[in-house]
Design an enzyme around this catalytic site. Sequence first.
Site: not given
Ligand code: TXE
Length: 480
Positions: A173, A248, A282, A384
């Site tokens: 996904k 990650e 990240c 962050e």
């Molecule tokens: O990413 P989310 P978000 C950090 C950055 C950002 C914060 C949140 O600070 O502001 O994370 O970002 C899926 N069960 N990074 O909310 O929620 C979601 O659909 C299963 C760092 O945009 O972490 C997406 O596909 N899946 C990071 C994925 O998880 C779930 C890069 C990431 O979403 C879920 C991006 C659940 N319960 C953001 N909830 C890095 N380390 O590079 C969400 N998802």
Amino acid sequence: MQKLKNYINGELVEPISDTYLDNFNPAEGKVYSHIPDSGETDVLAAVEAAQAAFEEWSTLPIQRRSDIMLKIADLVDRDHDKLAMAESIDNGKPLKLAKRVDIPRASANMRFYATALLHFASESHQTDGEAINYTLRKPIGVAGCISPWNLPLYLFTWKIAPALAAGNTVVAKPSEVTPMTAYLFTELCIEAGLPPGVLNVVHGLGTKAGQAIIEHPAVPVISFTGGTTTGKQIASTAAPMFKKLSLELGGKNPNLIFADCDFEQALKTSLQSSFANQGEICLCGSRIFIEQDIYEKFKTAFVEKAKALTVGDPLEEGTNIGAIVSGTHKEKILSYIRLAREEGGNILTGGEQVTVPGRCENGYFIAPTVIDGLDHKCRVNQEEIFGPVVTLIPFKHEDEVIEYANSTAYGLSATLWTENLKRAHRVADQLKSGIIWVNCWLLRDLRTPFGGMKQSGIGREGGWEALRFFTGSKNVCIKL
Ligand code: TXE
């Protein structure tokens, strides 16, 4: 308006509910496509397809698996420009960045694991002439791969490539914020002749489709990249089910600049590590620690270069900083800039949203922002932000800056600038980060272990680490 489809059992299909989510073009601030609002029933169908395909895929001769993955990489390369354009439109990043980094790395991820699988071996141990042990490494089953919006196809392939190479089938996904290139990738999988059910892509919300993947009992291994908060949520679901988990997560990466550094190189690269991809990586170095003796010199030069960065239409060649990925994320970043002011910070440049005239006037843009005058313990230096915002913090002694650098809940990466080799080894050894760059940033060898400490995640991706993660090991001991 384009309606994306799920990729289940080798076919592009509508969501069972026939409901869709808006997909925004962040540079224009408006909806430009719709994606499936998939739910549990779509995920059930995807898992069933993956289960049905597992037997054949996991026992396919490895050369055949490799050939199909290499064919997909060839098609990614063929469609390089189309995929880069799609990535830039979907994420808001400069087109030239998508062309130079995102799409070539997606192809490289597929190639790396398509060839690694041909050389992946396990070990054997002889016990004092009494016994011979051999370790079998076998694919686990259906892997759940969940990827984020900042490097969409780059991180999507970084997960599915080793999972597939190891002989698993996959239910993936991508982020609902940036689904487009994963969708286009599924069209290439069909063209490449990937057998039905080997890869399945279900689009939709994390808390709905994503959660359904995590909690499905027939998905024993999960690989996730995203926020730390979401990582905790996923772990709380997966751990009681004894699922194998790779997380990650976020980072608040320190960038340590000593007075004995190569100043021009440190300055040039620090601009990159601060603002590349709008700071939405990240691995970005968002806390810049500068030795007191060169603090004013570095601050003046860095702020001048940050001011010179062009915030603009991601499709224009001269743009350095594109659009923030979403309105929600733009507001999150702006809230941290407000917090910095409240905590007593000095906004040296930037600090506000930017209106880009023309087609992008309603887009989500923030000026590259440099802040100093903040204590290393304040929220802005602990949490962050994940945007084009960095803080400058002076230090006098090596042990002082190591304490500052290690003072957050995160431990993903760190960057260190010094021409003193002993100091480089000594400081790198003490920094609590999983990845450390000395006199460089984001120089990546895909064979190296990739991942963080503390709340930056668990497990490692890259090289043999990822193939070991996506296989189960069994030791057989035979009495001689
Ligand atoms: O990413 P989310 P978000 C950090 C950055 C950002 C914060 C949140 O600070 O502001 O994370 O970002 C899926 N069960 N990074 O909310 O929620 C979601 O659909 C299963 C760092 O945009 O972490 C997406 O596909 N899946 C990071 C994925 O998880 C779930 C890069 C990431 O979403 C879920 C991006 C659940 N319960 C953001 N909830 C890095 N380390 O590079 C969400 N998802």
